[in-house]
Design a protein around this motif. Structure first.
Motif, PDB file in Angstrom:
ATOM      1  N   GLU A  25     -32.655 -17.713  75.731  1.00  0.00           N
ATOM      2  CA  GLU A  25     -31.783 -16.735  75.065  1.00  0.00           C
ATOM      3  C   GLU A  25     -30.462 -16.665  75.807  1.00  0.00           C
ATOM      4  O   GLU A  25     -30.431 -16.549  77.021  1.00  0.00           O
ATOM      5  N   ALA A  26     -29.355 -16.723  75.078  1.00  0.00           N
ATOM      6  CA  ALA A  26     -28.029 -16.680  75.690  1.00  0.00           C
ATOM      7  C   ALA A  26     -27.792 -15.334  76.356  1.00  0.00           C
ATOM      8  O   ALA A  26     -28.236 -14.292  75.849  1.00  0.00           O
ATOM      9  N   GLU A  27     -27.111 -15.364  77.496  1.00  0.00           N
ATOM     10  CA  GLU A  27     -26.853 -14.142  78.249  1.00  0.00           C
ATOM     11  C   GLU A  27     -25.404 -14.104  78.694  1.00  0.00           C
ATOM     12  O   GLU A  27     -24.732 -15.131  78.789  1.00  0.00           O
ATOM     13  N   VAL A  28     -24.953 -12.889  79.003  1.00  0.00           N
ATOM     14  CA  VAL A  28     -23.648 -12.706  79.626  1.00  0.00           C
ATOM     15  C   VAL A  28     -23.841 -12.899  81.130  1.00  0.00           C
ATOM     16  O   VAL A  28     -24.703 -12.256  81.733  1.00  0.00           O
ATOM     17  N   ALA A  29     -23.054 -13.787  81.718  1.00  0.00           N
ATOM     18  CA  ALA A  29     -23.187 -14.082  83.142  1.00  0.00           C
ATOM     19  C   ALA A  29     -22.111 -13.340  83.921  1.00  0.00           C
ATOM     20  O   ALA A  29     -20.943 -13.315  83.510  1.00  0.00           O
ATOM     21  N   GLN A  30     -22.506 -12.736  85.033  1.00  0.00           N
ATOM     22  CA  GLN A  30     -21.544 -12.050  85.897  1.00  0.00           C
ATOM     23  C   GLN A  30     -21.784 -12.454  87.346  1.00  0.00           C
ATOM     24  O   GLN A  30     -22.909 -12.688  87.764  1.00  0.00           O
ATOM     25  N   SER A  31     -20.694 -12.511  88.098  1.00  0.00           N
ATOM     26  CA  SER A  31     -20.822 -12.736  89.531  1.00  0.00           C
ATOM     27  C   SER A  31     -19.644 -12.088  90.257  1.00  0.00           C
ATOM     28  O   SER A  31     -18.573 -11.895  89.666  1.00  0.00           O
ATOM     29  N   PRO A  32     -19.832 -11.678  91.528  1.00  0.00           N
ATOM     30  CA  PRO A  32     -21.109 -11.708  92.237  1.00  0.00           C
ATOM     31  C   PRO A  32     -22.035 -10.588  91.756  1.00  0.00           C
ATOM     32  O   PRO A  32     -21.620  -9.723  91.008  1.00  0.00           O
ATOM     33  N   ARG A  33     -23.247 -10.602  92.174  1.00  0.00           N
ATOM     34  CA  ARG A  33     -24.198  -9.557  91.815  1.00  0.00           C
ATOM     35  C   ARG A  33     -23.927  -8.282  92.631  1.00  0.00           C
ATOM     36  O   ARG A  33     -24.041  -7.182  92.109  1.00  0.00           O
TER      37      ARG A  33
ATOM     38  N   TRP B  20     -16.154 -11.775  88.069  1.00  0.00           N
ATOM     39  CA  TRP B  20     -16.052 -12.812  87.039  1.00  0.00           C
ATOM     40  C   TRP B  20     -17.108 -12.591  85.971  1.00  0.00           C
ATOM     41  O   TRP B  20     -18.222 -12.127  86.267  1.00  0.00           O
ATOM     42  N   CYS B  21     -16.766 -12.924  84.731  1.00  0.00           N
ATOM     43  CA  CYS B  21     -17.685 -12.762  83.618  1.00  0.00           C
ATOM     44  C   CYS B  21     -17.562 -13.941  82.662  1.00  0.00           C
ATOM     45  O   CYS B  21     -16.450 -14.343  82.291  1.00  0.00           O
ATOM     46  N   ASP B  22     -18.709 -14.470  82.253  1.00  0.00           N
ATOM     47  CA  ASP B  22     -18.756 -15.514  81.225  1.00  0.00           C
ATOM     48  C   ASP B  22     -19.563 -14.967  80.054  1.00  0.00           C
ATOM     49  O   ASP B  22     -20.775 -14.753  80.178  1.00  0.00           O
ATOM     50  N   PRO B  23     -18.925 -14.699  78.926  1.00  0.00           N
ATOM     51  CA  PRO B  23     -19.640 -14.079  77.810  1.00  0.00           C
ATOM     52  C   PRO B  23     -20.566 -15.069  77.119  1.00  0.00           C
ATOM     53  O   PRO B  23     -20.573 -16.260  77.419  1.00  0.00           O
ATOM     54  N   ILE B  24     -21.328 -14.573  76.164  1.00  0.00           N
ATOM     55  CA  ILE B  24     -22.176 -15.429  75.344  1.00  0.00           C
ATOM     56  C   ILE B  24     -21.266 -16.369  74.555  1.00  0.00           C
ATOM     57  O   ILE B  24     -20.223 -15.942  74.021  1.00  0.00           O
ATOM     58  N   SER B  25     -21.647 -17.623  74.484  1.00  0.00           N
ATOM     59  CA  SER B  25     -20.825 -18.632  73.810  1.00  0.00           C
ATOM     60  C   SER B  25     -20.532 -18.229  72.368  1.00  0.00           C
ATOM     61  O   SER B  25     -21.438 -17.840  71.619  1.00  0.00           O
TER      62      SER B  25
ATOM     63  N   GLN C  43     -19.981 -10.616  69.079  1.00  0.00           N
ATOM     64  CA  GLN C  43     -19.470 -11.691  68.218  1.00  0.00           C
ATOM     65  C   GLN C  43     -18.085 -11.358  67.692  1.00  0.00           C
ATOM     66  O   GLN C  43     -17.227 -12.240  67.585  1.00  0.00           O
ATOM     67  N   ASP C  44     -17.895 -10.101  67.369  1.00  0.00           N
ATOM     68  CA  ASP C  44     -16.599  -9.685  66.862  1.00  0.00           C
ATOM     69  C   ASP C  44     -16.490  -8.184  67.034  1.00  0.00           C
ATOM     70  O   ASP C  44     -17.448  -7.519  67.443  1.00  0.00           O
TER      71      ASP C  44
END
Lengths: 113, 113
Positions: free
Chosen positions: A1-9, A22-27, A96-97
């Motif tokens: 399942e796609a997740e929102v990635a964050q770092s550092p914890r 830093w944050c990488d959202p769901i594609s 998504q929007d």
């Protein structure tokens, strides 16, 4: 399942230092949010992006906080200089929007000493 | 029973009971509502949502009820399990034009085996 990635914890810093999250959202999610959550309270919106554009930063303390999403994908939130009162959980979310449900990352727990 | 704690209202139930968590919202123009579950040290997790053209929506073991007349939202959890122990937040879309979600004060649910 796609997740929102964050770092550092977790991040521990001294006051007056600079910190970045830093944050990488769901594609494919066009909308990205940064929220701040103080222990015992609900998340409060700091800034909202639609693609690479800021659509709401009315609650962002712009004298020390900045956020960018240069290519409309991942995002960075910066605090400079950090103050004791900035200690909190910083949450990134994406949807998504506009108007769609938000999916949150696990957050970055910031402690300012 | 339900009590007001130092930081969060707390609902304590026994495993197998049905739980009802309540939320009052403030803006009669809000048209989208979401319930989130947040476990300690984690980001909020989407549970269920409802739009203002509905008054009830069911998911797996959860039901959300919306009463627009009194601006009240509730989350019902059937056959509550220890894994349901968490803080629950309701969030409303206040229709600011950019669909910003605003979170209410959370309720802590404690489930005893």
């Amino acid at each position: 399942e796609a997740e929102v990635a964050q770092s550092p914890r977790y991040k521990i810093t001294e006051k007056s230092q600079a910190v970045a999250f830093w944050c990488d959202p769901i594609s494919g999610h066009a909308t990205l949010y940064w929220y701040r959550q103080i222990l015992g309270q609900g998340p409060e919106l700091l800034v909202q992006f639609q693609d690479e554009s800021v659509v709401d930063d009315s609650q962002l303390p712009k004298d020390r906080f900045s956020a960018e999403r240069l290519k409309g994908v991942d995002s960075t939130l910066k605090i400079q200089p950090a103050e004791l009162g900035d200690s909190a959980m910083y949450l990134c979310a994406s949807s998504q929007d506009l108007g769609e449900k938000l999916f949150f990352g696990s957050g970055t727990q910031l402690s300012v000493l | 029973g339900e009590s007001v704690g130092l930081h969060l209202p707390t609902l304590s139930v026994q495993e197998g009971d049905n739980s009802i968590i309540n939320c009052a919202y403030s803006n009669s123009a809000s048209d989208y509502f979401i319930w989130y579950k947040q476990e300690s040290g984690k980001g909020p997790q989407f549970i269920i949502d409802i739009r203002s053209n509905m008054d009830k929506r069911q998911g797996q073991r959860v039901t959300v009820l919306l009463n627009k007349t009194v601006k009240h939202l509730s989350l019902q959890i059937a056959a509550t399990q220890p894994g349901d122990s968490a803080v629950y937040f309701c969030a409303e879309n206040r229709g600011s034009g950019y669909s910003t979600l605003t979170f209410g004060k959370g309720t802590m649910l404690l489930v005893s085996p």
